[in-house]
Every structure is written in structure tokens, then in C-alpha cells.
Design an enzyme around this catalytic site. Structure first.
Site, mmCIF file in Angstrom:
data_model
loop_
_atom_site.group_PDB
_atom_site.id
_atom_site.type_symbol
_atom_site.label_atom_id
_atom_site.label_comp_id
_atom_site.label_asym_id
_atom_site.label_seq_id
_atom_site.Cartn_x
_atom_site.Cartn_y
_atom_site.Cartn_z
ATOM 1 C CB CYS A 44 -0.949 -0.017 1.195
ATOM 2 S SG CYS A 44 -2.138 -1.384 1.100
ATOM 3 C CB THR A 45 4.015 2.138 1.748
ATOM 4 O OG1 THR A 45 3.404 1.998 3.038
ATOM 5 C CG2 THR A 45 4.985 3.308 1.769
#
Length: 150
Positions: A44-45
Site C-alpha cells: 500500500c505504501t
């Protein structure tokens, strides 16, 4: 799951600062909503940073960008501040909006079944009509996937 031609579902969620954000406030502008499983996780980062790094190009094409996950506001705030994101992250702890979009699904990891967010990007036109759904998001090139057909 929401499909091309569907209208932007109505929602009201809190952003990373605890401010209310309503879906109707995005009408009149092109909108990209990316749903991600969990703030501050590696995948997600990578995805959110790729979008942030290419935000100027997305904006130049007329897009606004928001991210939504089931994380609580404090987790969204930490994720937002740590990475200096220039777009809002919305918290949907109730999963109501995730369900409206059809991205709150049964997942299976190493034989364990659980409910979670399916990483998906929706693109809407100025009238709030879905023009594209990207359900096979590539974290490292998420912005390119959006821009390739704009």
C-alpha cells in the site's frame, strides 16, 4: 463491484485530519479513488507513494485523487504524515463505502479466509459516472495505469 457506467456512490467519510468528506463534493471534476487494504504496509505504501510522486501529472490530466481503506483516522493520519501525501486518505471503519463499491470481499491467504479490501482503482468523470475500473493494480506503476488511457 461497481462497473463502468455506474454512478459514484454517495458517501461521507472522515479524512486523515478527522474532517468530513462527501462524495458529492467531487462532482464537476474527474476523480480517481484508490482502495487499498491497509495503511503503512509495504504494498500500500508503494502504491500510494507512486501516485503521490505522479500527482502533478494526474492533476495536469484533470484528476483529483483520494485513497480509502478501513483503517481508523489515526492510522490514516500517521500514514499520510509519514509519506507527505498531497491527497486525502479517507477512513471507512464501518466498511459501508467499501461495500457500496464492492471491494470488501472474502480473501484467502495461506489457507486462512478473512474479509478484506480488494486493491482496486475507480475513475469517474465530471458527472460522477465510472469510466474505468482497474482491478489488477500494479503497486509500482499505479499512476501509469491510470494515465495510459486518459
Amino acid at each position: 463491484m461497481l462497473t463502468v457506467g455506474d454512478k459514484l456512490p454517495q458517501f461521507e467519510l472522515l479524512n486523515q485530519d478527522g474532517d468530513k468528506v462527501q462524495s458529492k463534493s467531487f462532482l464537476g471534476k474527474k476523480l480517481v479513488i484508490f482502495f487499498y487494504p491497509k495503511a503503512s504496509t509495504p504494498g500500500c505504501t508503494t502504491e500510494a507513494c507512486n501516485l503521490n510522486d505522479n500527482l502533478a501529472e494526474l492533476t495536469k490530466e484533470g484528476y483529483q485523487l483520494i485513497g480509502i481503506s478501513a483503517d481508523p483516522v489515526p492510522a490514516q493520519r500517521k500514514f499520510h504524515e509519514k509519506n507527505a501525501f498531497q491527497f486525502p486518505l479517507l477512513s471507512d471503519e464501518s466498511k459501508e463505502t467499501l461495500e457500496k463499491f464492492g471491494v470488501w470481499i472474502m480473501k484467502n491467504f495461506m489457507g486462512r479466509e478473512y474479509m478484506g479490501v480488494m486493491r482496486t482503482t475507480f475513475i469517474f468523470d465530471e458527472k460522477g459516472i465510472c469510466t474505468r475500473v482497474i482491478d489488477k493494480v500494479k503497486n509500482k506503476t499505479a499512476a501509469r495505469q491510470i494515465l495510459k488511457e486518459s
